[in-house]
Design an enzyme around this catalytic site. Structure first.
Site, mmCIF file in Angstrom:
data_model
loop_
_atom_site.group_PDB
_atom_site.id
_atom_site.type_symbol
_atom_site.label_atom_id
_atom_site.label_comp_id
_atom_site.label_asym_id
_atom_site.label_seq_id
_atom_site.Cartn_x
_atom_site.Cartn_y
_atom_site.Cartn_z
ATOM 1 N N ASP A 82 0.859 -1.193 0.000
ATOM 2 C CA ASP A 82 0.000 0.000 0.000
ATOM 3 C C ASP A 82 0.895 1.243 0.000
ATOM 4 O O ASP A 82 2.030 1.160 -0.463
ATOM 5 C CB ASP A 82 -0.958 -0.070 1.206
ATOM 6 C CG ASP A 82 -2.262 0.672 0.944
ATOM 7 O OD1 ASP A 82 -2.191 1.866 0.601
ATOM 8 O OD2 ASP A 82 -3.348 0.066 1.083
ATOM 9 N N HIS B 119 2.140 2.115 -3.211
ATOM 10 C CA HIS B 119 1.228 3.077 -3.835
ATOM 11 C C HIS B 119 1.778 4.498 -3.813
ATOM 12 O O HIS B 119 1.055 5.437 -4.072
ATOM 13 C CB HIS B 119 -0.151 3.015 -3.161
ATOM 14 C CG HIS B 119 -0.845 1.694 -3.347
ATOM 15 N ND1 HIS B 119 -2.082 1.417 -2.824
ATOM 16 C CD2 HIS B 119 -0.462 0.566 -4.008
ATOM 17 C CE1 HIS B 119 -2.428 0.169 -3.145
ATOM 18 N NE2 HIS B 119 -1.461 -0.368 -3.859
#
Ligand SMILES: *[C@@H]1O[C@H](CO)[C@@H](O)[C@H](O)[C@H]1NC(C)=O
Ligand SMILES: *[C@@H]1O[C@H](CO)[C@@H](O)[C@H](O)[C@H]1NC(C)=O
Ligand SMILES: *[C@@H]1O[C@H](CO)[C@@H](O)[C@H](O)[C@H]1NC(C)=O
Length: 285
Positions: free
Chosen positions: A225, A248
């Site tokens: 993430d 991310h």
């Protein structure tokens, strides 16, 4: 001159004597506390490190002179631990070994594995590894749903710390966020390594909320993430020399979902490298 010299040197000896007698009393201890030598911790991957660590913490926290707790090289098992302040003097926790969490997500009563709470002048160092053993958790059905993952344990929680340094530490395979920073003032992560697979859900590298003065420097974050995510009420953040990916990217937000959120103010991101990330730097609102 000779007489004067003798006078000066005996004064010095007196001063030194009084310093050492001050160190020897009061909350006592200080110095180096080895969890294996002093509190019977075992690097056998099955004896719980929790009690030895909490006992060592209790002694360090009560000491009126600075102390250093050492977890020597080796592989340890730790069910869970919350290390609470306030403490009487600065403490360093030097982790040289690898500390492993229970692999079973059901083993946790609260969504945290190791927490550091309300401590001033704290240092976490030593080149050691905190292994959250998240692989089973990633595979569990429903983990993609936000609520379910939200109840999984965070590897390292830093809550309400003032003047803290997290240096030469690795966190890997956390079941949820790898490191969470809440309500801290002046905390620096340096040579902090995060490692988790690309497909691990909700494993943000460092999540920062409601903190003032957070530095993330010369660190490497590989996760599933956001590498660094920044929640409401954070200000004066510097992210410099971070290598991110997979992941991310670096994210501010999500912001504006709840009432009474505080603004995010003063975020500097420079000299970072993004490799194979889904985003670079973004603001989510
Ligand atoms: C911030 O914390 C560090 C310890 O990590 C300390 O050395 C430094 O003096 C602190 N800065 C301020 C302004 O208090
Ligand atoms: C840029 O980041 C690298 C680490 O990726 C670090 O070694 C270097 O000192 C940083 N340069 C500056 C100017 O901050
Ligand atoms: C980039 O990420 C994808 C999955 O997101 C992965 O399959 C691929 O191997 C990665 N490429 C590199 C160069 O790391």
């Amino acid at each position: 001159m000779a007489i004067q010299f003798n006078f000066v040197s005996s004064m010095l000896i007196l001063v030194l004597l009084s310093i050492s007698s001050v160190e020897g009393q009061g909350g006592g201890g200080g110095g180096v506390i080895d969890v294996v030598a002093k509190f019977g911790a075992k690097a056998d991957e099955k004896t719980d490190l929790s009690k030895p660590l909490l006992d060592a913490w209790k002694e360090a926290c009560a000491s009126t002179s600075p102390s250093k707790i050492v977890i020597p090289k080796g592989i340890y098992f730790l069910s869970t631990a919350t290390l609470d302040g306030p403490c009487k003097a600065p403490i360093e926790l030097q982790v040289q070994g690898t500390v492993k969490a229970p692999a079973d997500p059901g083993a946790f009563k609260e969504p945290k594995w190791i927490a550091f709470n309300r401590i001033e002048n704290f240092k976490l160092s030593g080149g050691g590894v905190f292994d959250g053993q998240g692989t089973t958790a990633y595979k569990r059905e429903g983990c993609k749903g936000h609520d379910y993952c939200g109840s999984l344990p965070i590897n390292l929680k830093f809550d309400f710390l003032t003047n803290a340094m997290i240096q030469d530490i690795t966190t890997k395979d956390s079941k949820q966020f790898q490191a969470n920073v809440l309500g801290c003032k002046n905390i620096t992560f340096e040579h902090f390594t995060v490692s988790a697979p690309d497909e691990s859900p909700n494993t943000d590298g460092i999540h920062i909320g409601r903190s003032d003065g957070v530095n993330v420097l010369n660190s490497e974050i590989k996760t599933g993430d956001d590498c660094v995510s920044i929640g409401d009420g954070s200000k004066n953040l510097v992210i410099n020399g971070v290598t991110c990916g997979p992941g991310h990217g670096i994210s501010i937000g999500s912001l504006g979902l709840f009432k009474n959120e505080e603004p995010v103010d003063g975020v500097t991101v420079k000299n970072c490298t993004m490799t194979n990330t889904s985003n670079g730097v973004r603001i989510k609102t």
